[in-house]
Design a protein around this motif. Structure first.
Motif, short mmCIF file in Angstrom:
data_model
loop_
_atom_site.label_atom_id
_atom_site.label_comp_id
_atom_site.label_asym_id
_atom_site.label_seq_id
_atom_site.Cartn_x
_atom_site.Cartn_y
_atom_site.Cartn_z
N MET A 181 68.46 32.92 99.71
CA MET A 181 69.46 31.94 99.39
C MET A 181 70.69 32.83 99.17
SD MET A 181 70.25 28.61 97.25
CE MET A 181 70.68 29.84 95.88
N MET A 182 70.44 33.72 98.33
CA MET A 182 71.71 34.40 97.82
C MET A 182 72.31 35.41 98.96
SD MET A 182 72.30 33.06 95.19
CE MET A 182 73.94 34.24 94.40
N ALA A 183 71.32 35.94 99.81
CA ALA A 183 71.78 36.71 100.89
C ALA A 183 72.46 36.02 101.82
CB ALA A 183 70.32 37.35 101.65
N PHE A 184 72.15 34.82 102.06
CA PHE A 184 73.06 33.85 102.86
C PHE A 184 74.32 33.63 102.24
CE2 PHE A 184 74.01 29.53 104.26
CZ PHE A 184 74.33 29.57 105.36
N LEU A 185 74.38 32.94 101.25
CA LEU A 185 75.56 32.72 100.66
C LEU A 185 76.35 33.72 100.42
CD1 LEU A 185 74.63 30.18 97.68
CD2 LEU A 185 75.57 29.58 99.84
N GLY A 186 75.99 34.96 99.99
CA GLY A 186 76.62 36.07 99.93
C GLY A 186 77.20 36.64 101.05
N SER A 187 76.64 36.46 102.40
CA SER A 187 77.10 37.25 103.43
C SER A 187 78.21 36.25 103.88
CB SER A 187 76.04 37.28 104.45
OG SER A 187 75.33 36.10 104.56
N VAL A 188 77.93 34.95 103.76
CA VAL A 188 79.04 33.76 104.06
C VAL A 188 80.12 33.71 103.39
CG1 VAL A 188 79.38 31.21 104.42
CG2 VAL A 188 77.14 32.17 105.16
N ILE A 189 80.02 33.54 102.36
CA ILE A 189 81.06 33.73 101.23
C ILE A 189 81.86 34.92 101.68
CG2 ILE A 189 81.93 33.41 98.93
CD1 ILE A 189 79.69 31.34 98.34
N VAL A 210 66.58 36.16 106.17
CA VAL A 210 68.04 35.64 106.68
C VAL A 210 68.54 36.55 107.28
CG1 VAL A 210 70.10 34.70 105.60
CG2 VAL A 210 68.11 34.03 104.67
N LEU A 211 68.65 37.65 107.00
CA LEU A 211 69.73 38.84 107.53
C LEU A 211 68.85 39.61 108.72
CD1 LEU A 211 71.37 40.27 104.44
CD2 LEU A 211 72.06 38.45 105.71
N GLU A 212 67.86 39.33 108.96
CA GLU A 212 67.28 40.11 110.01
C GLU A 212 66.33 39.30 111.05
OE1 GLU A 212 65.13 43.69 109.54
OE2 GLU A 212 67.09 44.89 109.08
N SER A 213 66.18 37.70 110.65
CA SER A 213 65.20 37.06 111.32
C SER A 213 65.95 35.86 111.68
CB SER A 213 64.14 36.84 110.33
OG SER A 213 63.07 35.98 111.03
N VAL A 214 66.08 34.86 110.68
CA VAL A 214 66.53 33.54 111.18
C VAL A 214 68.05 33.52 111.29
CG1 VAL A 214 66.38 31.00 110.59
CG2 VAL A 214 64.66 32.62 109.72
N GLY A 215 68.55 34.25 110.46
CA GLY A 215 70.40 34.34 110.27
C GLY A 215 70.60 33.21 109.40
N ARG A 216 70.19 32.18 108.85
CA ARG A 216 70.64 31.17 107.96
C ARG A 216 69.47 30.76 106.99
NH1 ARG A 216 70.21 26.66 109.33
NH2 ARG A 216 68.82 25.89 110.85
N PHE A 217 69.92 29.94 106.05
CA PHE A 217 68.96 29.82 105.00
C PHE A 217 68.33 28.27 105.30
CE2 PHE A 217 67.67 27.73 101.17
CZ PHE A 217 66.83 28.82 100.52
N GLN A 218 67.12 28.37 105.19
CA GLN A 218 66.21 26.95 105.33
C GLN A 218 65.58 26.72 103.78
OE1 GLN A 218 64.03 28.14 108.46
NE2 GLN A 218 65.32 27.89 110.06
N LYS A 219 65.23 25.67 103.43
CA LYS A 219 64.75 25.29 102.38
C LYS A 219 63.30 25.81 102.35
CE LYS A 219 66.78 21.03 102.06
NZ LYS A 219 66.60 19.59 102.09
#
Ligand SMILES: Nc1ncnc2c1ncn2[C@@H]1O[C@H](COP(=O)(O)OP(=O)(O)OP(=O)(O)O)[C@@H](O)[C@H]1O
Ligand SMILES: [Mg+2]
Lengths: 378, 517
Positions: free
Chosen positions: A49-57, A223-232
């Motif tokens: 989750m933090m990888a997603f939030l970190g990269s997006v923010i 997140v960063l190498e597979s799906v590209g976004r966060f899923q629950k």
């Protein structure tokens, strides 16, 4: 089945093994120093989750002016730091407060699920945040040109390479450096380590926390190498499979990678089966064959190490190996009738493999002697 | 005498409920072997742990070479030339000797990357080999510690202390686990270290050794110094009295045995050890009610496997075991216990106690599921507690309370807990393996008297010991074990130290002199 199919399968196995191997290395660092870590799942989930939030923010803050690779790297670093903080929480519970380490791990897993679901519901979903993308594939010059091997090993995204490098570094560090010597001593006989002036609890704090950073990379990978976004709940039990890989690999990073590859292979096969371009029965026979041979091989190696002279076991190993070969031969030679297997069942395969492997081996793997016991100075 | 290398002034150390050291003064002169004596729980190990930095004293000062020092942790002690060989060895079993030597003080080669530099085991192996050869301590640097004998582990511990630059060496009960021959070797090593100008503090319960090797002797009792003396000015009996605070009878008093029917019959027993090697190769003997059958032998000749096979802890490969007329060869430990067997195991930590359980629970480990301790599957804490209070008083176990964890008692008191539990049950056969290892003279006297009392009540006793004085003093009949076989069985009257010593070394006797069983 042709070579393209095989290289594709093994390529995918390595990709699928990557988060598991990172998780297993997190467990390795913690458990070798004597702290049971069943919180890998929670650390990976937080990391994802933090990888997603970190990269997006980061991407938002820089207004999209920087190349997206910077945002992805920022996400990775944020993931490592936050998973390390989760690990630090586990360390404080287990080392300082001497909470039962299984309970502390369970609490952290539950907490991570709760927090990530909450953030997803309250922040990510309503805003419809989209990801920044994924790390690009890096083809290693020359090596990636090699037929078959090049496709399997040398044309991956960066975290796969990082995983392979970390496995080698950890294996070396654990057995050939002062850090490894102290870590193992602290996990085996903390009092002995104390009497030669090693600070047992400090070593444990550092190891558990740094291990958390590795689990964070494992989560970030999703997140960063597979799906590209966060899923629950996107880790779907990989943290526990990592734990199994660690145990199956006898608490070494190379061993853990080996078993992670086995799980990765099972998962990759599951994916291919779900795509429907493979004959299910044939694939199952193949997987069973490879699994049995790996089992027989590992057993033989164990026996060699222990130099046991039990004839019966030699026969069992022989029988296992031949059964494995026969199964592979059958998979390749026969024309298998096609049967419909429900897709849910195919998705189950990696977990069935986990159960079989655990059933076969957990009794034989010897954990660090002082694992799970808080150190009482006096 | 010159300036002491180590001087302790007014050291006090308190644990919850115990004053382990009470205003202790102590001096170690350079080149001296200073023996520290005292009952179990007198505070010897605690005092040394304070010097070594494992515990912090509550009061008092430590002087090294005349200068006052603060020792916060073992690093401080090691840096000031204090090395310690602990009562329970501090080696990591799954590591090699070299790795254990390096631990915490690693030699590296190549790039300097701090904790991630490359270890240099080859150089360390050479260094410790040289160090060992210099002092007659032969050790194999590549061996794994788990494969070493106790004597070898101890040599590794001594070399480890020297490798870390120890000038003052503390040896905490080094001879408790050694064979007589190994103890002799240790003494010559100690003398060679002294000749080099090192100083040694030597803790032991064996008064004979003290008189042979020590220059001075200090006696502790209840955490206080009772006095300091010299071997030439004292005797065993006097030392024993100083330790215990009363006269101690060093010789066991016992009348003739009145053997009854067989309570233990072993026929052609064969057992494999953990490495699948034959540890017992066809052993037969009988123990009768009302007699003490002693098995002498150097440790590691199959005694441990014999006792484990008898008590059901190790599977039997061949042969038969009968207890009280009933075959028990393949029974489970609990079934064997229930036929009326008591077992005092060799390793009190591994097989005797649950160290993290309190004393009262440790005292009902075989009976917790029976009345009065359990009623309809519910434990009866009151009964368990009362049982503990009674036994602790009867067997003089020194403990702050019945709820104290077994692990925090001194070694000797842990042993008394086991003996109390085993002897308090209704038994017909007592199997005792090294029952007095690590005990002070007072406790040894007490336990020996208990064993003889049990014999006189008609219990059969199988006593396994590598301590010849114990075997000779207690047994009615004596067998000698060597390399997994019984070389001879003789009535106690026909046994002499010399005869047993030869047999223990594996020298077989001419057939006609073997006494009939
Ligand atoms: N870590 C601890 N916690 C609580 N009490 C302790 C601890 N260590 C020692 N004690 C108590 O301090 C006292 C002294 O123990 P110590 O181990 O120093 O005795 P000792 O003289 O070495 O005895 P032994 O000959 O049996 O080894 C004992 O009463 C023991 O129960
Ligand atoms: Mg002691």
């Amino acid at each position: 089945m042709d070579s393209v199919f095989f290289s594709g399968l093994f390529f995918l196995a390595l990709v699928k093994a990557t988060p598991i191997a990172f998780g297993a290395m997190a467990g390795l660092m913690s458990e070798r120093s004597g702290v049971i870590n069943i919180a890998i799942e929670g650390m990976m989930l937080t990391g994802a989750m933090m990888a997603f939030l970190g990269s997006v923010i980061f991407n938002d803050l820089t207004g999209g002016t920087l190349p997206k690779i910077y945002s992805l790297l920022a996400g990775l670093i944020v993931a490592m730091i936050s998973a390390a903080l989760v690990a630090l929480l586990h360390a404080v519970f287990s080392i300082h407060y001497k909470v039962d380490q299984i309970i502390s791990g369970t609490v952290i897993n539950l907490l991570s699920v709760g927090v990530t679901n909450f953030v997803a519901n309250a922040y990510i979903d309503p805003r419809g945040l989209a990801g920044v993308g994924v790390f690009p594939v890096i083809n290693i010059p020359i090596l990636s040109e090699i037929p078959l091997i090049g496709r399997i090993f040398f044309s991956h995204q960066p975290l796969v390479y990082l995983m392979l490098i970390m496995v080698a570094v950890l294996q070396y560090a654990l057995f050939k450096t002062p850090w490894g010597l102290r870590t193992r001593a602290v996990g085996e006989h903390p009092r002995a380590a104390d009497t030669v002036g090693i600070n047992v609890n400090r070593r444990r704090y550092i190891n558990v926390t740094l291990g958390g950073a590795l689990a964070g990379i494992g989560g970030a990978f999703l997140v960063l190498e597979s799906v590209g976004r966060f899923q629950k709940l996107m880790t779907t039990g990989r943290g526990f499979i990592a734990l199994a890989a660690l145990i199956f690999g006898k608490w070494t990073s190379v061993g853990a990678l080996g078993s992670a590859l086995l799980f990765g292979f099972a998962e990759a096969l599951g994916v291919r089966l779900q795509l429907g371009d493979v004959n299910e029965l044939q694939a199952l026979a193949l997987l069973a064959g490879i699994g049995i041979i790996v089992l027989a091989g590992a057993w033989a190696v164990l026996k060699l190490i222990r130099r046991g002279a039990d004839q019966r076991r030699n026969r069992t190993i022989g029988i296992l190996a031949s059964a494995g070969l026969a199964s592979i031969a059958a998979a390749l030679l026969f024309d298998w009738p096609s049967v419909e297997i429900p897709i849910q069942f195919l998705g189950l395969m990696p977990y069935i493999a986990t159960v079989l492997v655990l059933a076969g081996f957990v009794g034989r793997a010897i954990p660090p002697a002082a694992i799970g016991k808080p150190y009482e100075k006096a | 005498m010159s300036e002491p290398v180590l001087r302790l002034v007014g050291i006090s150390k308190r644990f919850p409920g115990v004053l382990a050291n009470d205003n202790v003064d102590f001096e170690l002169a350079p080149g001296e072997i200073h023996a520290l004596l005292g009952e179990n729980g007198a505070g010897k190990t605690t005092l040394m742990n304070v010097v070594y930095g494992l515990y912090k004293q509550d009061e008092g000062q430590i002087f090294i070479d005349g200068r006052q020092v603060e020792i916060h942790d073992p690093n401080d002690a090691l840096a000031r030339g204090i090395g310690m060989v602990h009562q329970h060895f501090m080696l990591v079993p799954v590591m090699t000797v070299t790795e254990n030597m390096m631990l915490g003080h690693e030699t590296t080669r190549g790039l300097r990357l701090g904790l991630l530099s490359d270890l240099d085991p080859d150089r360390v192996a050479e260094e410790i080999k040289a160090l060992g050869d210099k002092h007659g301590l032969s050790i194999d640097p590549e061996a794994y510690v788990r494969d070493l004998s106790v004597g070898e582990e101890q040599r590794v511990e001594i070399v480890k202390a020297l490798y870390r630059g120890a000038e003052v060496l503390i040896l905490d009960e080094p001879t408790a686990v050694l064979t007589p021959q190994e103890a002799e070797d240790l003494f010559s090593i100690m003398r060679s270290l002294i000749a080099e100008g090192k100083s040694i503090i030597f803790i032991t319960h064996k008064l004979k050794e003290v008189l042979v090797i020590a220059d001075r002797i200090t006696v502790l009792r209840d955490g206080r110094v009772v006095g300091t003396t010299e071997p030439s000015k004292t005797t065993e009996a006097e030392l024993a009295a100083m330790m215990v605070g009363r006269e101690v009878i060093l010789q066991v008093e016992k009348g003739p045995a009145a053997p009854g029917e067989a309570v233990l019959e072993v026929q052609d027993l064969q057992v494999r050890d953990l490495r699948e090697q034959m540890a017992i190769r066809g052993v037969s003997f009988t123990v009768r009610a009302g007699e003490i059958f002693g098995i002498a032998g150097v440790q590691g000749n199959g005694q441990a496997e014999l006792v484990e096979a008898l008590t059901g802890l190790t599977p039997v490969e061949g042969g038969h075991i009968f207890m009280n007329g009933q075959e028990t060869t393949h029974l489970r430990p609990r079934a064997i216990t229930e036929t009326g067997i008591a077992h005092v195991p060799e390793d009190r930590h591994k097989h005797g106690l649950v160290l993290v359980y309190p004393l009262d629970e440790n005292l009902v480990l075989q009976t917790y599921y029976l009345p009065p301790f359990a009623k309809r599957t519910f434990l009866q804490p009151k009964e368990v507690r009362e049982n503990a209070i009674r036994l602790i008083q009867e067997f003089d176990v020194r403990t702050p309370s019945v709820r104290t964890h077994a692990g925090s008692l001194s070694g000797g008191n842990q042993q008394k807990v086991i003996v109390a539990r085993e002897l308090s049950r209704d038994i017909r056969l007592l199997i005792a393996n090294q029952p007095t290892r690590g005990l002070d003279v007072g406790s040894i006297e007490f336990i020996h008297r208990r064993i003889v009392e049990k014999r006189d009540e008609g219990v059969g006793v199988l006593l396994v010991s590598s301590e010849l004085d114990e075997i000779l003093g207690l047994s009615d009949r004596i067998a000698v074990m060597y390399a997994g076989e019984i070389l001879a069985v003789m009535p106690a009257e026909e046994a002499t130290k010399e005869r047993l010593g030869l047999l223990m070394a594996g020298v077989r006797e001419a057939p006609d002199s073997i006494a009939a069983d």
